[in-house]
Design an enzyme around this catalytic site. Structure first.
Site, PDB file in Angstrom:
ATOM      1  CE  LYS A  80      -4.453   0.721   1.065  1.00  0.00           C
ATOM      2  NZ  LYS A  80      -5.683   0.266   0.736  1.00  0.00           N
ATOM      3  N   GLY A 180     -19.487   6.813   7.234  1.00  0.00           N
ATOM      4  CA  GLY A 180     -19.025   7.381   5.920  1.00  0.00           C
ATOM      5  C   GLY A 180     -19.611   6.858   4.707  1.00  0.00           C
ATOM      6  CB  VAL A 181     -22.369   8.326   2.872  1.00  0.00           C
ATOM      7  CG1 VAL A 181     -23.160   6.978   3.214  1.00  0.00           C
ATOM      8  CG2 VAL A 181     -22.652   9.645   3.755  1.00  0.00           C
ATOM      9  N   GLY A 182     -18.773   7.834   1.356  1.00  0.00           N
ATOM     10  CA  GLY A 182     -18.116   8.217   0.244  1.00  0.00           C
ATOM     11  C   GLY A 182     -18.162   7.479  -1.063  1.00  0.00           C
ATOM     12  CG  ASN A 183     -15.336   7.580  -4.061  1.00  0.00           C
ATOM     13  OD1 ASN A 183     -16.025   8.369  -4.662  1.00  0.00           O
ATOM     14  ND2 ASN A 183     -14.041   8.018  -3.636  1.00  0.00           N
ATOM     15  CB  VAL A 184     -16.956   1.815  -0.982  1.00  0.00           C
ATOM     16  CG1 VAL A 184     -17.543   0.459  -0.390  1.00  0.00           C
ATOM     17  CG2 VAL A 184     -15.589   1.930  -1.565  1.00  0.00           C
ATOM     18  CB  ALA A 185     -20.501   4.104   2.174  1.00  0.00           C
ATOM     19  CE1 TYR A 186     -25.353   8.652  -3.362  1.00  0.00           C
ATOM     20  CE2 TYR A 186     -24.909   7.293  -5.393  1.00  0.00           C
ATOM     21  CZ  TYR A 186     -25.628   8.055  -4.971  1.00  0.00           C
ATOM     22  OH  TYR A 186     -26.710   8.576  -5.523  1.00  0.00           O
TER      23      TYR A 186
HETATM   24  N1  NAD Z   1     -12.499   2.411  -2.636  1.00  0.00           N
HETATM   25  C1  NAD Z   1     -12.502   0.938  -2.686  1.00  0.00           C
HETATM   26  O1  NAD Z   1     -12.722   0.316  -3.776  1.00  0.00           O
HETATM   27  C2  NAD Z   1     -12.027   0.428  -1.576  1.00  0.00           C
HETATM   28  C3  NAD Z   1     -11.578  -0.997  -1.490  1.00  0.00           C
HETATM   29  C4  NAD Z   1     -11.673  -1.709  -0.253  1.00  0.00           C
HETATM   30  C5  NAD Z   1     -11.597  -0.909   0.893  1.00  0.00           C
HETATM   31  N2  NAD Z   1     -11.806   0.448   0.816  1.00  0.00           N
HETATM   32  C6  NAD Z   1     -11.856   1.018   2.316  1.00  0.00           C
HETATM   33  O2  NAD Z   1     -13.333   1.394   2.337  1.00  0.00           O
HETATM   34  C7  NAD Z   1     -13.198   2.744   3.057  1.00  0.00           C
HETATM   35  C8  NAD Z   1     -13.866   3.889   2.542  1.00  0.00           C
HETATM   36  O3  NAD Z   1     -13.131   3.903   0.978  1.00  0.00           O
HETATM   37  P1  NAD Z   1     -13.763   5.038  -0.047  1.00  0.00           P
HETATM   38  O4  NAD Z   1     -12.821   4.714  -1.378  1.00  0.00           O
HETATM   39  O5  NAD Z   1     -15.259   4.959  -0.034  1.00  0.00           O
HETATM   40  O6  NAD Z   1     -13.241   6.406   0.552  1.00  0.00           O
HETATM   41  P2  NAD Z   1     -14.004   7.850   0.508  1.00  0.00           P
HETATM   42  O7  NAD Z   1     -12.792   8.780   0.912  1.00  0.00           O
HETATM   43  O8  NAD Z   1     -14.453   8.055  -0.739  1.00  0.00           O
HETATM   44  O9  NAD Z   1     -14.875   7.758   1.654  1.00  0.00           O
HETATM   45  C9  NAD Z   1     -14.855   7.798   2.943  1.00  0.00           C
HETATM   46  C10 NAD Z   1     -15.881   8.774   3.643  1.00  0.00           C
HETATM   47  O10 NAD Z   1     -15.607   8.649   4.992  1.00  0.00           O
HETATM   48  C11 NAD Z   1     -15.569   9.899   5.442  1.00  0.00           C
HETATM   49  N3  NAD Z   1     -15.378   9.962   6.759  1.00  0.00           N
HETATM   50  C12 NAD Z   1     -13.822  10.034   7.094  1.00  0.00           C
HETATM   51  N4  NAD Z   1     -13.763  10.070   8.517  1.00  0.00           N
HETATM   52  C13 NAD Z   1     -14.898   9.901   9.033  1.00  0.00           C
HETATM   53  C14 NAD Z   1     -15.385   9.807  10.443  1.00  0.00           C
HETATM   54  N5  NAD Z   1     -14.633   9.989  11.343  1.00  0.00           N
HETATM   55  N6  NAD Z   1     -16.614   9.845  10.447  1.00  0.00           N
HETATM   56  C15 NAD Z   1     -17.502   9.823   9.449  1.00  0.00           C
HETATM   57  N7  NAD Z   1     -17.134   9.966   8.233  1.00  0.00           N
HETATM   58  C16 NAD Z   1     -15.809  10.096   7.862  1.00  0.00           C
HETATM   59  C17 NAD Z   1     -15.024  10.778   4.489  1.00  0.00           C
HETATM   60  O11 NAD Z   1     -15.581  12.099   4.716  1.00  0.00           O
HETATM   61  C18 NAD Z   1     -15.630  10.056   3.171  1.00  0.00           C
HETATM   62  O12 NAD Z   1     -16.902  10.634   2.682  1.00  0.00           O
HETATM   63  C19 NAD Z   1     -11.738   3.166   3.247  1.00  0.00           C
HETATM   64  O13 NAD Z   1     -11.327   2.510   4.663  1.00  0.00           O
HETATM   65  C20 NAD Z   1     -11.010   2.267   2.286  1.00  0.00           C
HETATM   66  O14 NAD Z   1      -9.846   1.998   2.781  1.00  0.00           O
HETATM   67  C21 NAD Z   1     -12.189   1.029  -0.230  1.00  0.00           C
HETATM   68  C1  LEU Z   2      -8.626  -1.529  -5.370  1.00  0.00           C
HETATM   69  C2  LEU Z   2      -7.642  -1.903  -4.466  1.00  0.00           C
HETATM   70  C3  LEU Z   2      -6.267  -2.307  -5.211  1.00  0.00           C
HETATM   71  C4  LEU Z   2      -7.370  -1.037  -3.233  1.00  0.00           C
HETATM   72  C5  LEU Z   2      -8.361  -0.834  -2.377  1.00  0.00           C
HETATM   73  N1  LEU Z   2      -8.498   0.533  -1.932  1.00  0.00           N
HETATM   74  C6  LEU Z   2      -8.607  -1.848  -1.048  1.00  0.00           C
HETATM   75  O1  LEU Z   2      -8.181  -1.411  -0.123  1.00  0.00           O
HETATM   76  O2  LEU Z   2      -8.764  -2.850  -1.242  1.00  0.00           O
END
Ligand code: NAD
Ligand code: LEU
Length: 364
Positions: A80, A180-186
């Protein structure tokens, strides 16, 4: 911080510190274990308070990727990157291009993708300098943004956890508290809403909250109130270490299942969930959809093949609960074993010498 002592703790192979004054790049690449193949893991950009905090995050996340990739059956090791900086203010083209050159210098030992704070556009900039990047624009034959696929994997993994906790995998009528309702959670919320779940959401970004409220009729609560909600499932989808001594006593849910990496602050917090009868879907298994999807690019991306593999997350989560009961261990230990056993099997079976490009004497 005694860095080598830290690295020995979980046998980290390599930490690479990358600095480029011109662009402001300060990145730490962690390559944890390459027994199964090149280390694949995303790049996180975050405004870390200290360099120690950034190093801690890089190594925890890198090790998590080793387990995630192994448990998903991928021929990939774990790594990472963290970039120190504010993703809303400090990004520039030169930064990601400089980072791309550092990745290129590792000659394939590390392959990157998105994580918190980075986007497909950032990956495209990295791609200007190196081929060792996935999750770039689909126009390049890539799988694109991994987040919707992570969300889908998380959704079906949550259903498997619901089956374990409630005897039925339907999420209709269930109340789910999403942190957290960012990229994944939306997208996760979208799937849950379509199935008829009731959503309670929180985020430190008001825009993200408003979007979930408007699009899915979610109820918004403050960031500190999410743990104590009267809900069936808690879905941590923001940052790590949020299952800890402060939060566990507040939980009223029967299931913890979300996308965040490194949800347990310490291993003992997994024991505590188990002791309280809370079903925990291990983070690195339930959130493996994104990496499964981007990893398919190594074979020439095929969406159908990748999604077929993502669908196996349901069975993997179910299998973990079976191992957990069979061996009388909490689910997080069952998941760790699944990953560690695969790494050990491959390590042992690789004992014979295999000629590679460095052993061709005729090239002298
Ligand atoms: N994007 C992926 O494909 C992926 C894959 C595997 C794991 N993850 C994990 O999932 C999680 C979310 O990833 P993402 O890509 O959606 O990220 P993101 O940044 O799009 O979303 C995270 C959200 O959490 C919010 N946040 C941060 N701290 C907070 C808090 N204390 N309380 C409430 N909200 C808070 C942020 O404002 C943001 O909207 C991360 O831990 C990431 O490592 C992501
Ligand atoms: C898409 C993956 C390579 C990375 C992702 N952020 C994860 O934690 O799994």
């Amino acid at each position: 911080m005694e860095i080598f002592k830290k690295m020995e703790e979980h046998d980290y192979e390599q930490l690479v510190f990358c600095q480029d004054k011109n662009s402001g790049l300060k990145a730490i690449i962690c390559i944890h274990d390459t027994t199964l193949g090149p280390a694949l893991g995303g790049t996180r950009m975050w405004n870390y308070a200290t360099e120690e905090e950034a190093i801690e995050d890089a190594i925890r996340l890198g090790r998590g990727m080793t387990y995630k990739n192994a448990a998903a059956g991928l021929n990939l090791g774990g790594g990472k990157t963290v970039i120190i900086g504010d993703p809303l203010k400090d990004k520039n083209e030169e930064m990601f291009r400089a980072f791309g050159r550092f990745i290129q210098g590792l000659n394939g030992r590390y392959i990157t993708a998105e994580d918190v704070g980075t986007t497909v556009a950032d990956m495209d900039l990295i791609h200007e300098e190196t081929d060792f990047v996935t999750g770039i624009s689909p126009a390049f034959g890539s799988s694109g943004n991994p987040s919707p696929v992570t969300a889908y994997g998380c959704y079906i993994g949550m259903k498997a956890a619901a089956l374990e906790a409630f005897g039925d995998d339907s999420l209709e009528g269930k109340t789910i508290a999403v942190q957290g309702v960012g990229n994944v959670a939306y997208t996760l919320c979208k799937h849950l809403h379509e199935e008829g779940a009731k959503l309670i959401v929180t985020d430190i970004n008001q825009e993200a909250v408003d979007r979930a409220v408007n699009d899915f009729g979610a109820t918004a609560v403050g960031p500190n109130d999410i743990y104590s909600q009267e809900a069936d499932i808690f879905a941590p989808c923001a940052m790590g270490a949020i299952i800890n001594d402060d939060t566990i006593p507040q939980l009223k849910v029967k299931v913890v299942a979300g996308s965040a990496n490194n949800q347990l602050k310490e291993a003992r917090h997994g024991d505590e969930l188990e002791a309280r009868g809370i079903v925990y879907a291990p983070d690195f298994v339930i959130n493996s959809g994104g990496v499964i999807n981007v990893a398919d690019e190594l074979y020439g991306y095929n969406n159908e093949r990748a999604m077929k593999r993502v669908e196996t997350i349901y069975d993997s989560i179910t299998k973990i609960f079976e191992i957990s009961k069979r061996d009388n261990v909490p689910s997080y230990i069952a998941a760790d074993r699944m990953a560690e056993e695969r790494i050990e099997r491959v390590r042992t079976s690789r004992s014979q010498f295999l000629r590679n490009e460095h052993n061709i004497l005729s090239r002298r």
